[in-house]
Design an enzyme around this catalytic site. Sequence first.
Site, mmCIF file in Angstrom:
data_model
loop_
_atom_site.group_PDB
_atom_site.id
_atom_site.type_symbol
_atom_site.label_atom_id
_atom_site.label_comp_id
_atom_site.label_asym_id
_atom_site.label_seq_id
_atom_site.Cartn_x
_atom_site.Cartn_y
_atom_site.Cartn_z
ATOM 1 N N SER A 69 0.825 -1.209 0.000
ATOM 2 C CA SER A 69 0.000 0.000 0.000
ATOM 3 C C SER A 69 0.854 1.252 0.000
ATOM 4 C CB SER A 69 -0.928 0.010 1.209
ATOM 5 O OG SER A 69 -0.231 -0.275 2.377
ATOM 6 N N HIS A 74 -3.891 -3.957 -5.403
ATOM 7 C CA HIS A 74 -4.103 -3.376 -4.072
ATOM 8 C C HIS A 74 -5.552 -3.549 -3.633
ATOM 9 C CE1 HIS A 74 -4.097 0.368 -1.321
ATOM 10 N NE2 HIS A 74 -3.644 -0.682 -0.668
ATOM 11 N N GLU A 110 -7.157 -1.781 -6.847
ATOM 12 C CA GLU A 110 -6.330 -0.958 -7.724
ATOM 13 C C GLU A 110 -5.296 -1.874 -8.376
ATOM 14 O OE1 GLU A 110 -6.227 3.411 -5.590
ATOM 15 O OE2 GLU A 110 -5.153 1.809 -4.599
ATOM 16 N N ASN A 149 -5.371 5.585 -1.268
ATOM 17 C CA ASN A 149 -4.577 5.962 -0.088
ATOM 18 C C ASN A 149 -4.085 7.397 -0.179
ATOM 19 O OD1 ASN A 149 -4.941 3.569 1.174
ATOM 20 N ND2 ASN A 149 -2.934 2.707 0.690
#
Length: 410
Positions: free
Chosen positions: A121, A142, A154, A192
């Site tokens: 991440s 992800h 992702e 994120n």
Amino acid sequence: MTENMKVAVIGQGTMGAGITEVFAKAGFEVHAVDNSEAALERGRSIVAKSTGRAVSKGKMSEEDQQAVLDRITYFTDTAQAVSDCGLIIEAVFENLELKQSIFKTVDEAAPADAILATNTSSLAITAIAAAVSSPERVVGVHFFNPAPVQTLVEVIRTVFTDDAIVAKLVELLKGLRKSPVVVNDRAGFIVNCLLVPYIGSAIYLYENGFATREEIDKAMVEQAKYPMGPLALADLIGNDVCLAVLEKMYDETKDRVQAPAPILTRLVMANMMGMKTGRGFYTYEGGKPTEDRGPIRRPLQSRGVEIHDRLVGEYLNNCVKMVQSNYASVDNIDTGMAEGCRMPKPFEVLKELTPKRVLEIVEGIYAETGEPGHRPAHLLRQLAEADDQAAAIDELRAATAEAHSSNPRG
Ligand code: 3HC
């Protein structure tokens, strides 16, 4: 790529076990890997508990649960586990050297046509890919916590990644009823990069005595309609993960607004990672927050700042900045936040609040802090000045969808 393909998931922490469950539920044979029997046992119990909850709610039969558990085989030897797998997903903790060394092992031991994916991440996928002899088959994949619940994945391509690998992975994820969004390799990717600075700002407000922990979380649940407050969410994600993402974003942008608040670094030093260690911003018993001895801060004074406006204003400004920087389309940002975090779609919220109002809030924050990172996006100003602000957002959505359908990698 067929459903007969075996999938290996390396690392059986919260995310690795969740990803293992996703593939096993979809009918894949999964090789679950970790470096000790105790770590494997932890992963096994996460999957048993999660599927057990579905059984007790009548959403899965006991036979189906057993079939899911039977599809998972546990290994401590990585090379052996990956030797007949078509997809390998690494989900160990965020340490570049460790991930590079796992990828070297996997690169040598896995079949030549296997896809090598990392669930990192915060680390650069490119740095992991660069460590192996066949970087074109390395890709980021992800998932979001809890992996069985959040539909977004992702898919991150690097300057090395073969387009055919990305296309295969996207098809496979769609078959799992996930919503893949393809992006280039940049700190934080889409979600994120937007979510963790929002959490970081909430931590900053908490540490600096703007409001109590409960007031901050309540404002975002009740006013913003987010599924949980930012401090409870930090505890769910893990304070170590939030810290790693913020550090990487700060490294890449040198924007002081991204720098982690001291209280976050101290919680991590104290091993107060959140739910997984039983204590973080809140204290947990049996996975639920309890009466606690957490780091409760009393607000010093009212700073005349409305928590909801401030956090939402900063976050929407960052969403607009991401579009402005040509990293993602309006649609992909909306899908990312809605399907990765169950948050309302940010550009729908922007429409509702109006760019003009958001600009006013952000100008206020910028005037107070003087931080360049809080400067209103140029594009936000343009939207606010449009005769029809809602139509201007719709036009931006259409234009960025078009541009990103053929965006180059890199
Ligand atoms: N594992 C599996 N399933 C779980 C789960 C878990 N750990 N936790 C909850 N669920 C399931 C429940 O079984 C339930 O399923 P059902 O609808 O089929 O019955 C569903 O999720 C809803 O759970 P609950 O009713 O118990 O509780 P809530 O409705 O309050 O939802 C939540 C809990 C799903 C955690 C919700 O609050 C939420 O989505 N919060 C936002 C979480 C988020 O933002 N995640 C992304 C973080 S960022 C990230 O992961 C990336 C990383 O790199 C940092």
